[in-house]
Design a protein around this motif. Structure first.
Motif, PDB file in Angstrom:
ATOM      1  N   ILE A 101      -2.803  77.066 -46.173  1.00 40.17           N
ATOM      2  CA  ILE A 101      -2.170  77.274 -45.409  1.00 40.17           C
ATOM      3  C   ILE A 101      -1.302  76.366 -44.552  1.00 40.17           C
ATOM      4  O   ILE A 101       0.148  75.826 -44.203  1.00 40.17           O
ATOM      5  N   LYS A 102      -2.171  74.348 -45.248  1.00 35.64           N
ATOM      6  CA  LYS A 102      -1.099  73.593 -44.240  1.00 35.64           C
ATOM      7  C   LYS A 102      -1.072  72.487 -45.267  1.00 35.64           C
ATOM      8  O   LYS A 102      -0.696  71.920 -44.969  1.00 35.64           O
ATOM      9  N   GLY A 103      -0.590  73.438 -46.221  1.00 37.40           N
ATOM     10  CA  GLY A 103      -0.036  72.118 -47.424  1.00 37.40           C
ATOM     11  C   GLY A 103      -0.771  71.379 -47.830  1.00 37.40           C
ATOM     12  O   GLY A 103       0.048  70.217 -48.593  1.00 37.40           O
ATOM     13  N   ALA A 129      -1.443  81.151 -48.005  1.00 35.49           N
ATOM     14  CA  ALA A 129       0.121  80.257 -48.490  1.00 35.49           C
ATOM     15  C   ALA A 129       0.926  80.773 -48.224  1.00 35.49           C
ATOM     16  O   ALA A 129       2.212  79.924 -48.102  1.00 35.49           O
ATOM     17  N   ALA A 130       1.262  82.067 -48.360  1.00 33.30           N
ATOM     18  CA  ALA A 130       2.185  83.270 -48.150  1.00 33.30           C
ATOM     19  C   ALA A 130       2.782  82.171 -46.347  1.00 33.30           C
ATOM     20  O   ALA A 130       3.911  82.378 -45.905  1.00 33.30           O
ATOM     21  N   LEU A 135       5.358  77.650 -51.196  1.00 34.42           N
ATOM     22  CA  LEU A 135       5.521  77.948 -53.145  1.00 34.42           C
ATOM     23  C   LEU A 135       4.654  77.632 -54.113  1.00 34.42           C
ATOM     24  O   LEU A 135       4.551  78.044 -54.403  1.00 34.42           O
ATOM     25  N   GLU A 136       4.299  76.176 -54.047  1.00 31.83           N
ATOM     26  CA  GLU A 136       3.918  75.365 -54.893  1.00 31.83           C
ATOM     27  C   GLU A 136       2.418  76.120 -55.297  1.00 31.83           C
ATOM     28  O   GLU A 136       2.332  77.342 -56.324  1.00 31.83           O
ATOM     29  N   VAL A 170       9.389  81.628 -50.814  1.00 33.39           N
ATOM     30  CA  VAL A 170       8.059  82.762 -51.244  1.00 33.39           C
ATOM     31  C   VAL A 170       8.176  84.323 -51.037  1.00 33.39           C
ATOM     32  O   VAL A 170       8.023  84.450 -51.943  1.00 33.39           O
ATOM     33  N   VAL A 171       9.506  84.500 -50.374  1.00 31.94           N
ATOM     34  CA  VAL A 171       9.890  85.848 -50.482  1.00 31.94           C
ATOM     35  C   VAL A 171      10.527  85.809 -51.634  1.00 31.94           C
ATOM     36  O   VAL A 171       9.931  87.193 -52.119  1.00 31.94           O
ATOM     37  N   ARG A 172      11.651  85.527 -51.856  1.00 37.23           N
ATOM     38  CA  ARG A 172      11.434  85.456 -53.280  1.00 37.23           C
ATOM     39  C   ARG A 172      10.305  85.723 -54.735  1.00 37.23           C
ATOM     40  O   ARG A 172      10.793  86.566 -56.203  1.00 37.23           O
ATOM     41  N   ALA A 173      10.183  84.567 -54.455  1.00 36.95           N
ATOM     42  CA  ALA A 173       8.467  84.415 -55.516  1.00 36.95           C
ATOM     43  C   ALA A 173       7.653  85.743 -55.590  1.00 36.95           C
ATOM     44  O   ALA A 173       7.084  86.297 -56.490  1.00 36.95           O
ATOM     45  N   LEU A 174       7.709  86.272 -54.015  1.00 38.67           N
ATOM     46  CA  LEU A 174       6.365  87.530 -53.762  1.00 38.67           C
ATOM     47  C   LEU A 174       7.414  88.829 -54.309  1.00 38.67           C
ATOM     48  O   LEU A 174       7.082  89.301 -55.033  1.00 38.67           O
TER      49      LEU A 174
END
Length: 220
Positions: A101-103, A129-130, A135-136, A170-174
């Motif tokens: 979450i912190k990147g 992460a979401a 995204l990574e 991230v929405v696209r990836a999910l």
């Protein structure tokens, strides 16, 4: 009386840390954690200091480093083979969740390679992460078979968190990972509801478009 109290204090330190030198190392270690000083941390670890030592609040060092935004120390601890990578905070957060979450992706990659728990019960690294729009790490977790529809204690999924706090990518990836759009949490809210609450038109359209495609294929 003062002498007795002093002796008592030294005795407690001896019981906790073995010797006054180690007691000093304890203080030095957590100062280095707070200052994000990996060289000092590594030097103490090389002298035999336990990387799983807890701070005065009872928090293991790697979690303390992440909570204090000390990514270089967190990375050094993650690389240490003696560090336990699945310790938890009082909120059941793992090192992988906090780094995601912190990147702090360098830390996340190491934890994943060390087989940190990806599909823990409750809130998961994928949720975090979401939420952070990472995204990574979302992609890496999915590649490592993170359960895309894992539900938090209140039934919230990673897609819901991405719709509210994350990013369109991230929405696209999910969605590409076939996240279930029909799931609702304990409040009866779906991912589309979360997107509408966020008032981000791109994310609303991404989810609504996917729903239209699924409806046309299945008839629901």
């Amino acid at each position: 009386m003062k002498t007795s109290a002093r002796r008592f204090g030294i005795g407690i330190l001896f019981l906790l840390f073995g010797t006054p030198a180690v007691a000093g190392s304890y203080e030095d270690f957590f100062v280095a954690v707070r200052q994000d000083n990996p060289a000092e941390v590594i030097a103490l670890l090389n002298k035999g200091f336990d990387p799983n030592t807890v701070n005065p609040n009872g928090v293991p060092a790697i979690l303390a480093a992440l909570q204090l935004n000390s990514p270089k120390v967190a990375k050094a601890l993650a690389l240490n083979p003696n560090t336990l990578v699945d310790v938890r905070t009082t909120k059941d957060e793992s090192p992988l969740m906090l780094s995601a979450i912190k990147g702090y992706n360098d830390v996340s990659w190491i934890l994943i390679q060390r087989d940190a728990d990806i599909n823990k019960p409750g809130w998961t690294p994928l949720h975090y992460a979401a939420t952070g729009g990472n995204l990574e790490i979302v992609n890496e977790l999915l590649a490592k078979h993170a359960y895309v529809d894992a539900e938090s204690p209140n039934g919230t999924t990673a897609l819901m968190m991405a719709a509210l706090y994350g990013s369109a990518d991230v929405v696209r990836a999910l969605l590409a990972a076939e996240a279930d759009l029909t799931v609702k949490n304990s409040l009866g809210l779906s991912a589309l509801d979360f997107a509408q609450k966020s008032e981000r038109k791109e994310i609303i359209e991404l989810i609504a478009s996917k729903m239209r495609v699924q409806r046309s294929k299945s008839g629901w």
